[in-house]
Design a protein around this motif. Structure first.
Motif, PDB file in Angstrom:
ATOM      1  N   GLY A  97       0.792  -1.215   0.000  1.00  0.00           N
ATOM      2  CA  GLY A  97       0.000   0.000   0.000  1.00  0.00           C
ATOM      3  C   GLY A  97       0.830   1.273   0.000  1.00  0.00           C
ATOM      4  N   ASN A  98       0.111   2.403   0.058  1.00  0.00           N
ATOM      5  CA  ASN A  98       0.729   3.723   0.120  1.00  0.00           C
ATOM      6  C   ASN A  98       0.302   4.381   1.417  1.00  0.00           C
ATOM      7  N   LEU A  99       1.261   4.653   2.275  1.00  0.00           N
ATOM      8  CA  LEU A  99       0.977   5.157   3.620  1.00  0.00           C
ATOM      9  C   LEU A  99       0.549   6.620   3.575  1.00  0.00           C
ATOM     10  N   ALA A 100      -0.467   6.950   4.349  1.00  0.00           N
ATOM     11  CA  ALA A 100      -0.912   8.334   4.455  1.00  0.00           C
ATOM     12  C   ALA A 100       0.142   9.172   5.170  1.00  0.00           C
ATOM     13  N   ALA A 468       9.832   7.006 -14.767  1.00  0.00           N
ATOM     14  CA  ALA A 468       9.554   8.298 -14.139  1.00  0.00           C
ATOM     15  C   ALA A 468       8.197   8.253 -13.456  1.00  0.00           C
ATOM     16  N   ALA A 469       8.030   9.126 -12.438  1.00  0.00           N
ATOM     17  CA  ALA A 469       6.784   9.125 -11.660  1.00  0.00           C
ATOM     18  C   ALA A 469       5.985  10.405 -11.817  1.00  0.00           C
ATOM     19  N   TYR A 501       4.642   3.295  -9.711  1.00  0.00           N
ATOM     20  CA  TYR A 501       6.078   3.530  -9.546  1.00  0.00           C
ATOM     21  C   TYR A 501       6.581   2.882  -8.259  1.00  0.00           C
ATOM     22  N   GLU A 502       5.852   3.107  -7.169  1.00  0.00           N
ATOM     23  CA  GLU A 502       6.258   2.539  -5.885  1.00  0.00           C
ATOM     24  C   GLU A 502       6.251   1.016  -5.923  1.00  0.00           C
ATOM     25  N   GLU A 503       5.255   0.433  -6.567  1.00  0.00           N
ATOM     26  CA  GLU A 503       5.162  -1.019  -6.632  1.00  0.00           C
ATOM     27  C   GLU A 503       6.304  -1.609  -7.462  1.00  0.00           C
ATOM     28  N   ARG A 504       6.603  -0.992  -8.587  1.00  0.00           N
ATOM     29  CA  ARG A 504       7.694  -1.507  -9.423  1.00  0.00           C
ATOM     30  C   ARG A 504       9.045  -1.335  -8.732  1.00  0.00           C
ATOM     31  N   GLU A 505       9.237  -0.219  -8.069  1.00  0.00           N
ATOM     32  CA  GLU A 505      10.478  -0.007  -7.335  1.00  0.00           C
ATOM     33  C   GLU A 505      10.623  -1.020  -6.204  1.00  0.00           C
ATOM     34  N   ARG A 506       9.507  -1.274  -5.512  1.00  0.00           N
ATOM     35  CA  ARG A 506       9.506  -2.198  -4.378  1.00  0.00           C
ATOM     36  C   ARG A 506       9.894  -3.605  -4.807  1.00  0.00           C
ATOM     37  N   LYS A 507       9.492  -4.006  -6.022  1.00  0.00           N
ATOM     38  CA  LYS A 507       9.737  -5.364  -6.507  1.00  0.00           C
ATOM     39  C   LYS A 507      10.967  -5.458  -7.416  1.00  0.00           C
ATOM     40  N   VAL A 513      15.751   3.897 -12.221  1.00  0.00           N
ATOM     41  CA  VAL A 513      14.824   4.806 -11.545  1.00  0.00           C
ATOM     42  C   VAL A 513      15.657   5.899 -10.877  1.00  0.00           C
ATOM     43  N   ILE A 514      14.968   6.887 -10.363  1.00  0.00           N
ATOM     44  CA  ILE A 514      15.653   7.918  -9.585  1.00  0.00           C
ATOM     45  C   ILE A 514      15.506   7.572  -8.113  1.00  0.00           C
ATOM     46  N   GLY A 515      16.646   7.419  -7.443  1.00  0.00           N
ATOM     47  CA  GLY A 515      16.642   7.083  -6.026  1.00  0.00           C
ATOM     48  C   GLY A 515      17.185   8.231  -5.199  1.00  0.00           C
ATOM     49  N   ALA A 516      16.752   8.293  -3.957  1.00  0.00           N
ATOM     50  CA  ALA A 516      17.236   9.324  -3.036  1.00  0.00           C
ATOM     51  C   ALA A 516      17.467   8.700  -1.669  1.00  0.00           C
ATOM     52  N   TRP A 517      18.602   9.035  -1.069  1.00  0.00           N
ATOM     53  CA  TRP A 517      18.953   8.538   0.253  1.00  0.00           C
ATOM     54  C   TRP A 517      19.379   9.723   1.111  1.00  0.00           C
TER      55      TRP A 517
END
Length: 635
Positions: A97-100, A468-469, A501-507, A513-517
């Motif tokens: 899911g996507n957290l509020a 891209a998202a 985007y979140e689902e594909r990145e998660r799996k 993709v563009i990542g940020a840390w």
């Protein structure tokens, strides 16, 4: 008689017959006399923790220096959220899911950070904390007054439940807490966390960051009579112990939190002067352009602006001219960051660092900066960019000593060259960069055949998808595309919605993709989740690159087990240098400040905390009725 022999004799005597209490006491006395057994040292309890050095605030302090203890309560703040949400369960965030946004207002942690110190924490749910000198464990004592919003006390059972659920269901938390092997109740209000080995100074503080959940609520039933499950997403408004609760929401569109007037912790030193708004609201927008127009129309109070073009050209409306809207930049002092194009090394075509370097050589940042960003950005050159932890020059001193332990496992350039990104900006530089990229690709076994970059061993052509998202990301990704195509690659730019985007990145379902840390000033266990080998196989972890590198693992250990600030800095620089020279990402760009715009209806302390983002808005800000009256909008 040796101590061991004495213990054996005593044990035998107990087994034969004599009164147990007498025998045990005699044995204990004699053994202690011979120095063989020591009573466990009495716990020393502290009101706070510091990773290195002394705490700024003494026991019994009244409030943090950077708050207004007399800040008025009231008003509402409306903030922007991009995308959507379908989940209130923080345990499975990043997995399902996507957290509020805003759920951090609902739950409390054991400890709270001070934003005018580096790496310190003070008691929140916990009134005190104790750990042995070797950092092999930590014990937290809960406040007797800590309550859930249904009036029930926060208990050690809640803490243990939260720890177990988080570690089991969240890859990020599993990596973060991987060295915490056990949580157990050791007193009426005490919880002891045992670590897998001594020496990790950060672990007591990491445990203090645990968000505590109500066990009784998660083991109960929802309003429909269905049993709750901490492993599932939910839109059942959660029970918390924090200063806010969910007031109302429309899934995926808006969510409002109301201040809990009888919040148990309102007079704690770490809470005085904070949580001043009666209502905190998030409105969701899928399109950032529409969101900007909503801000201009006074449908939002505050906006974080991350588009340089907007900052330069989009704030010319009347409310800015007459100062009803304030534009302000806040320096970023509390963290560094790496943002970049992530090359998924789980895919064979990205396994060679020479190929990955070629992708960097193809990016003409200088021209992109001029065309899209009004020349306002600088290139990121470190995974800890903007902090003292960033590597520079050549390694020396303690950093060199640490790197020498992995010398045969890292690129030789680590010791002989300073890492630098390629520089474009003109035709000659671009040609030279692409020529060097072609040379590296050829060395790695890729050549042009039939006008396509082809792997000479497998016959595979280099085809890549840049995911891209949003339209902003799509814009500069499309700028990157022709340079890659000039190298013979087949390039697709695909823009999907935030949920996809979140689902594909998660799996790990992506090429690039563009990542940020974001990196704190005191990195530690989270580095395992970012770059550690174990996290590479944990879906939902932040090891987007898929790094499995023994040298990186060893350097992370050096960071985690640093015994002084100097050692931590040296170990982090070493880690940074090795990550850079493996070319895991194509670094993007940074600004060094947060650009914000707000309707001028809020007050804040005169001196904002040094190590906060955006002056810790909205936590220590407040509604200013006199200012609000002048904005002409809502009162």
């Amino acid at each position: 008689m040796s101590t061991k022999s004495l213990w054996r004799a005593c044990a035998a005597a107990v087994l034969v017959a004599a009164p147990v209490m007498f025998i045990a006491q005699t044995c204990l006395t004699q053994a202690r006399a011979q120095g063989g057994a020591k009573e466990p040292p009495e716990k020393v309890w502290h009101h706070g923790l510091s990773l290195f050095g002394d705490l700024k605030y003494p026991a019994g302090f009244k409030h943090f220096d950077y708050v207004n203890p007399n800040a008025p309560k009231g008003g509402m703040v409306r903030q922007l959220a991009v995308g959507t949400y379908d989940n209130f369960n923080i345990v499975v965030a990043g997995v399902k899911g996507n957290l509020a946004l805003g759920l951090g207002y609902v739950y409390e942690t054991l400890m709270a950070p001070a934003l005018d110190e580096v790496s310190t924490e003070y008691g929140l749910l916990a009134e005190s904390v104790s750990h042995p000198d070797d950092f092999a464990s930590v014990t937290y004592r809960l406040r007797a007054a800590a309550k859930w919003q249904d009036g029930k006390p926060v208990t050690p059972e809640d803490v243990i439940f939260s720890f177990d659920a988080s570690k089991k269901n969240s890859p990020q938390q599993s990596a973060y807490y991987q060295h915490v092997v056990k949580a157990e109740k050791t007193g009426e209000r005490d919880i002891t966390f045992t670590f897998d080995s001594p020496g990790n100074r950060e672990l007591p503080q990491i445990v203090g960051q645990l968000a505590v959940l109500p066990k009784h609520w998660f083991e109960g039933v929802d309003k429909s009579g269905n049993k709750r499950n901490v492993e599932n997403t939910t839109l059942d408004p959660p029970l918390g112990s924090g200063p806010y609760r969910i007031k109302e929401f429309v899934p995926g569109r808006t969510i409002s939190y109301e201040r809990v007037k009888d919040y148990w912790g309102k007079d704690l030193p770490v809470k005085i002067g904070a949580e001043n708004f009666d209502e905190v609201r998030y409105d969701y927008y899928r399109d950032t352009t529409v969101a900007l127009e909503a801000f201009k129309a006074d449908q939002l109070d505050f906006r974080f602006e991350n588009v340089a073009r907007n900052w330069a050209t989009a704030y010319d409306f009347p409310a800015v001219a007459d100062k009803r809207v304030v534009r302000e930049e806040f320096p970023i002092r509390n963290s560094g960051a790496m943002v970049g194009f992530v090359l998924n090394t789980r895919r064979a075509k990205f396994s060679d660092p020479r190929v990955r370097r070629a992708f960097n050589l193809a990016l003409d940042f200088e021209e992109m900066n001029k065309q899209f960003f009004f020349g306002s950005y600088k290139r990121i050159s470190s995974y800890f960019d903007g902090t003292e932890l960033a590597s520079s020059g050549l390694p020396s001193g303690l950093e060199l000593e640490i790197l020498s332990t992995v010398r045969d496992q890292v690129p030789p350039e680590v010791f002989t060259e300073e890492y630098k990104n390629p520089v474009g900006g003109n035709a000659e530089n671009v040609r030279n960069n692409l020529r060097e990229a072609t040379r590296l690709l050829r060395e790695a076994g890729w050549e042009i055949r039939n006008q396509r970059l082809t792997n000479v061993k497998t016959g595979e052509t280099m085809a890549v998808e840049l995911l891209a998202a949003d339209p902003v990301t799509e814009r500069f990704t499309l700028f990157y595309k022709p340079s890659l195509e000039r190298l013979g690659m087949t390039v697709t730019v695909r823009t999907v919605d935030a949920a996809q985007y979140e689902e594909r990145e998660r799996k790990w379902d992506f090429d690039i993709v563009i990542g940020a840390w974001a990196e704190s000033l005191s990195p530690g266990n989270e580095q395992r989740g970012f770059w550690g080998s174990q996290a590479a196989d944990q879906q939902g972890s932040r090891n987007l690159v898929g790094i499995k590198n023994p040298a990186v693992d060893k350097l992370i250990d050096h960071v985690v087990f640093a015994k002084s600030r100097g050692e931590l800095v040296a170990a982090t620089k070493a880690l940074d240098r090795v990550l850079l020279w493996n070319h895991y990402v194509v670094p993007e760009w940074t600004y060094g400040k947060d650009r914000t715009a707000r309707w001028d209806r809020f007050g804040h302390p005169e001196k904002l905390p040094e190590y906060s983002r955006i002056g810790d808005f909205p936590s220590i800000w407040w509604w200013d009725a006199a200012k609000a009256a002048k904005t002409g909008g809502r009162q």
